[in-house]
Motif scaffolding. Structure first.
Motif, PDB file in Angstrom:
ATOM      1  N   GLY A   1      -7.495  31.620  59.703  1.00 25.66           N
ATOM      2  CA  GLY A   1      -7.939  32.275  60.750  1.00 25.66           C
ATOM      3  C   GLY A   1      -9.436  32.090  61.124  1.00 25.66           C
ATOM      4  O   GLY A   1      -9.807  31.451  60.453  1.00 25.66           O
ATOM      5  N   PRO A   2      -9.906  33.007  62.261  1.00 26.42           N
ATOM      6  CA  PRO A   2     -11.172  32.765  62.442  1.00 26.42           C
ATOM      7  C   PRO A   2     -11.993  33.130  61.004  1.00 26.42           C
ATOM      8  O   PRO A   2     -11.707  34.453  60.496  1.00 26.42           O
ATOM      9  CB  PRO A   2     -11.176  33.831  63.444  1.00 26.42           C
ATOM     10  N   ALA A   3     -13.100  32.866  60.864  1.00 27.91           N
ATOM     11  CA  ALA A   3     -14.130  33.179  59.886  1.00 27.91           C
ATOM     12  C   ALA A   3     -15.187  34.472  60.227  1.00 27.91           C
ATOM     13  O   ALA A   3     -15.526  34.347  61.704  1.00 27.91           O
ATOM     14  CB  ALA A   3     -15.006  32.032  59.171  1.00 27.91           C
ATOM     15  N   ARG A   4     -15.621  35.013  59.487  1.00 25.39           N
ATOM     16  CA  ARG A   4     -16.914  35.788  59.911  1.00 25.39           C
ATOM     17  C   ARG A   4     -18.104  35.333  59.937  1.00 25.39           C
ATOM     18  O   ARG A   4     -18.508  34.497  59.027  1.00 25.39           O
ATOM     19  CB  ARG A   4     -16.647  37.273  58.949  1.00 25.39           C
ATOM     20  N   LYS A   5     -18.898  35.691  60.954  1.00 27.65           N
ATOM     21  CA  LYS A   5     -20.296  34.912  60.996  1.00 27.65           C
ATOM     22  C   LYS A   5     -21.087  35.705  60.138  1.00 27.65           C
ATOM     23  O   LYS A   5     -21.264  36.733  59.991  1.00 27.65           O
ATOM     24  CB  LYS A   5     -20.778  34.881  62.418  1.00 27.65           C
ATOM     25  N   ILE A   6     -21.758  34.902  59.250  1.00 25.76           N
ATOM     26  CA  ILE A   6     -22.702  35.420  58.211  1.00 25.76           C
ATOM     27  C   ILE A   6     -24.136  35.167  58.921  1.00 25.76           C
ATOM     28  O   ILE A   6     -24.916  36.121  58.800  1.00 25.76           O
ATOM     29  CB  ILE A   6     -22.953  34.603  56.914  1.00 25.76           C
ATOM     30  N   GLY A   7     -24.449  34.088  59.667  1.00 22.94           N
ATOM     31  CA  GLY A   7     -25.619  34.029  60.373  1.00 22.94           C
ATOM     32  C   GLY A   7     -26.352  32.793  59.630  1.00 22.94           C
ATOM     33  O   GLY A   7     -25.946  32.156  59.236  1.00 22.94           O
ATOM     34  N   LEU A   8     -27.783  32.735  60.162  1.00 22.27           N
ATOM     35  CA  LEU A   8     -28.485  31.789  59.653  1.00 22.27           C
ATOM     36  C   LEU A   8     -29.110  32.058  58.272  1.00 22.27           C
ATOM     37  O   LEU A   8     -29.493  33.035  57.863  1.00 22.27           O
ATOM     38  CB  LEU A   8     -29.810  31.568  60.562  1.00 22.27           C
ATOM     39  N   LEU A   9     -28.998  31.009  57.410  1.00 28.65           N
ATOM     40  CA  LEU A   9     -29.531  31.234  56.046  1.00 28.65           C
ATOM     41  C   LEU A   9     -30.746  30.132  55.851  1.00 28.65           C
ATOM     42  O   LEU A   9     -30.407  28.878  56.234  1.00 28.65           O
ATOM     43  CB  LEU A   9     -28.211  30.618  55.113  1.00 28.65           C
ATOM     44  N   VAL A  10     -31.828  30.730  55.563  1.00 32.03           N
ATOM     45  CA  VAL A  10     -32.834  29.746  55.279  1.00 32.03           C
ATOM     46  C   VAL A  10     -33.391  29.733  53.776  1.00 32.03           C
ATOM     47  O   VAL A  10     -33.381  30.733  53.247  1.00 32.03           O
ATOM     48  CB  VAL A  10     -34.071  30.182  56.245  1.00 32.03           C
ATOM     49  N   HIS A  11     -33.389  28.763  53.139  1.00 31.10           N
ATOM     50  CA  HIS A  11     -33.984  28.471  51.851  1.00 31.10           C
ATOM     51  C   HIS A  11     -35.112  27.698  51.911  1.00 31.10           C
ATOM     52  O   HIS A  11     -35.324  26.691  52.277  1.00 31.10           O
ATOM     53  CB  HIS A  11     -32.840  27.851  51.049  1.00 31.10           C
ATOM     54  N   GLU A  12     -36.298  28.462  51.200  1.00 29.68           N
ATOM     55  CA  GLU A  12     -37.593  27.612  50.976  1.00 29.68           C
ATOM     56  C   GLU A  12     -37.813  27.474  49.354  1.00 29.68           C
ATOM     57  O   GLU A  12     -37.742  28.203  48.714  1.00 29.68           O
ATOM     58  CB  GLU A  12     -38.448  28.575  51.584  1.00 29.68           C
ATOM     59  N   MET A  13     -37.909  26.405  48.959  1.00 30.32           N
ATOM     60  CA  MET A  13     -38.359  25.710  47.697  1.00 30.32           C
ATOM     61  C   MET A  13     -39.616  26.738  47.230  1.00 30.32           C
ATOM     62  O   MET A  13     -40.794  26.886  47.739  1.00 30.32           O
ATOM     63  CB  MET A  13     -38.684  24.447  47.698  1.00 30.32           C
ATOM     64  N   GLY A  14     -39.224  27.484  46.232  1.00 28.57           N
ATOM     65  CA  GLY A  14     -40.562  28.043  45.571  1.00 28.57           C
ATOM     66  C   GLY A  14     -40.583  29.690  45.927  1.00 28.57           C
ATOM     67  O   GLY A  14     -41.425  30.411  45.515  1.00 28.57           O
TER      68      GLY A  14
END
Length: 246
Positions: free
Chosen positions: A78-91
């Motif tokens: 079924g439909p998934a729940r929105k987690i949203g935007l994930l941003v990963h920055e090295m360091g």
């Protein structure tokens, strides 16, 4: 569900257990990575930032159904729940090695994608992230001007990438199995041996796209949308009152 009077042991159930089902689905889309060129090697790029939109769904039956989305009886697909935007920055919130290198594969252009990273949480905890090494043939799709080249993976490259992602998921589940088992055990559950399954899907059969900009000294990579599915049958483990001394 099997019912028994209170205060009796379920001795008629093998190993005092009863099986249930659980499945986790993770969908990653609008994925993009930004790399900066290595000043000492113009064919080598180091990841700086990665971003993606994520959806998550947990589905369970029986005792584990309490973790399902409220009023969601549409099953595991079924439909998934929105987690949203994930941003990963090295360091910052991601550490390790993540590089993109221009190479030749059988006389044709290609890239070597290497990433061995961990995620770093605000409290300092570190958790496994991406673990992948793969060589991917690519083809020119657009040449806007002299400093910018737009490419995408060939069909062979796209297939290799999908295989590498699937292998990465299998390795991650193996290396983190003890962690999974401990988490389940803390809730009185364990995996029924032989019922585990997983799948990694590249959605819409899209191919990875790469833009190399000589003036900026950077590369931008658009990853295809992906869906990971992991599941197993679970059984509840009942403590033995005699063993507990109660």
């Amino acid at each position: 569900m099997l019912m028994a009077p209170l205060g009796t042991n379920a001795e008629h159930i093998n190993d005092e257990t009863y099986p249930y089902a659980a499945e986790v689905t993770l969908v990653l889309h609008a994925q993009e990575k930004f790399y900066r060129v290595d000043p000492a090697n113009q064919r080598l790029f180091h990841e700086a930032t990665a971003s993606r939109l994520a959806d998550y769904k947990f589905w369970g039956s029986g005792i584990v159904a309490t973790q399902n989305d409220p009023d969601d009886d549409s099953g595991p697909h079924g439909p998934a729940r929105k987690i949203g935007l994930l941003v990963h920055e090295m360091g910052e919130n991601r550490e390790g090695v993540s590089t993109l290198e221009l190479i030749d594969i059988d006389g044709e252009p290609g890239v070597r994608l290497i990433q061995h990273t961990v995620l770093v949480h605000r409290n300092g905890d570190r958790h496994p992230d991406v673990d992948i090494e793969v060589e991917l043939p690519m083809e020119l799709t657009q040449h806007r001007h002299s400093s910018r080249v737009t490419t995408r993976l060939t069909q062979t490259g796209a297939k290799r990438f999908e295989q590498a992602v699937s292998g990465m998921l299998a390795t991650a589940l193996t290396t983190r199995r003890s962690e999974i088992d401990q988490s389940l055990a803390s809730n009185g559950l364990r995996i029924v041996p032989g019922t585990e399954y997983f799948a990694a899907h590249i959605l819409r059969h899209a191919r990875m796209r790469l833009v190399f900009d000589g003036e900026l000294g950077a590369a931008r990579v658009r990853l295809p949308d992906m869906r990971f599915v992991m599941g197993a049958r679970l059984e509840q483990v009942y403590s033995d009152p005699a063993a507990d001394g109660n």
